[in-house]
Design a protein around this motif. Sequence first.
Motif, PDB file in Angstrom:
ATOM      1  N   SER A   1       0.848  -1.191   0.000  1.00 52.00           N
ATOM      2  CA  SER A   1       0.000   0.000   0.000  1.00 52.00           C
ATOM      3  C   SER A   1       0.879   1.235   0.000  1.00 52.00           C
TER       4      SER A   1
ATOM      5  N   GLN B   1      -2.468   4.339   3.124  1.00 52.35           N
ATOM      6  CA  GLN B   1      -3.370   3.192   2.935  1.00 52.35           C
ATOM      7  C   GLN B   1      -4.516   3.449   1.969  1.00 52.35           C
TER       8      GLN B   1
ATOM      9  N   ARG C   1      -4.355   0.251  -1.828  1.00 44.87           N
ATOM     10  CA  ARG C   1      -3.904  -1.039  -1.300  1.00 44.87           C
ATOM     11  C   ARG C   1      -3.992  -2.080  -2.407  1.00 44.87           C
ATOM     12  N   TYR C   2      -3.014  -2.972  -2.424  1.00 45.87           N
ATOM     13  CA  TYR C   2      -2.956  -3.990  -3.465  1.00 45.87           C
ATOM     14  C   TYR C   2      -2.121  -5.169  -2.990  1.00 45.87           C
TER      15      TYR C   2
ATOM     16  N   GLU D   1      -6.957  -3.735  -4.210  1.00 48.32           N
ATOM     17  CA  GLU D   1      -8.019  -3.915  -3.217  1.00 48.32           C
ATOM     18  C   GLU D   1      -8.877  -2.664  -3.106  1.00 48.32           C
ATOM     19  N   THR D   2      -8.287  -1.520  -3.331  1.00 45.99           N
ATOM     20  CA  THR D   2      -9.040  -0.264  -3.259  1.00 45.99           C
ATOM     21  C   THR D   2      -9.095   0.305  -4.671  1.00 45.99           C
TER      22      THR D   2
END
Length: 132
Positions: free
Chosen positions: A13, A17, A20-21, A62-63
């Motif tokens: 990240s 944050q 994120r990955y 993720e984001t």
Amino acid sequence: MASDRPSKKYRASCHCQLIRYTVTLSPPLHDADSWVVECNCSICARNGYLNVYVQNECIEFETVGLESELVEKYRFAKQRVQHYFCTRCGSSLMAESIEPGFYEGVKAINVRMFHDVDVHTLQRRQVDGRSL
């Protein structure tokens, strides 16, 4: 990524944050056959990048993804490579070629964004990025 080799998924990240990955590496960073690139080009040297090169499919966001307005893009010199930064905290996340045929389908991932990795223990290879 070779399917018969061990692999490991790393959480990563930016500092705040927001981005994120995860990155799957084969071999994992602790493997004797694994190494990170320490490039001498101006942006890598100034930011202290330690990169691994992975196929795009080895990265899962993720984001937000790289096309988000929360990710800043930057090119310089020969305009061959695009660098990605978090717009909130300024972390240098990764880079990729935007020139067809030049490292196509691969991203240079800054290992300094990985969680729970001691970068002092990683094997390094020097690369002359200034010449690219």
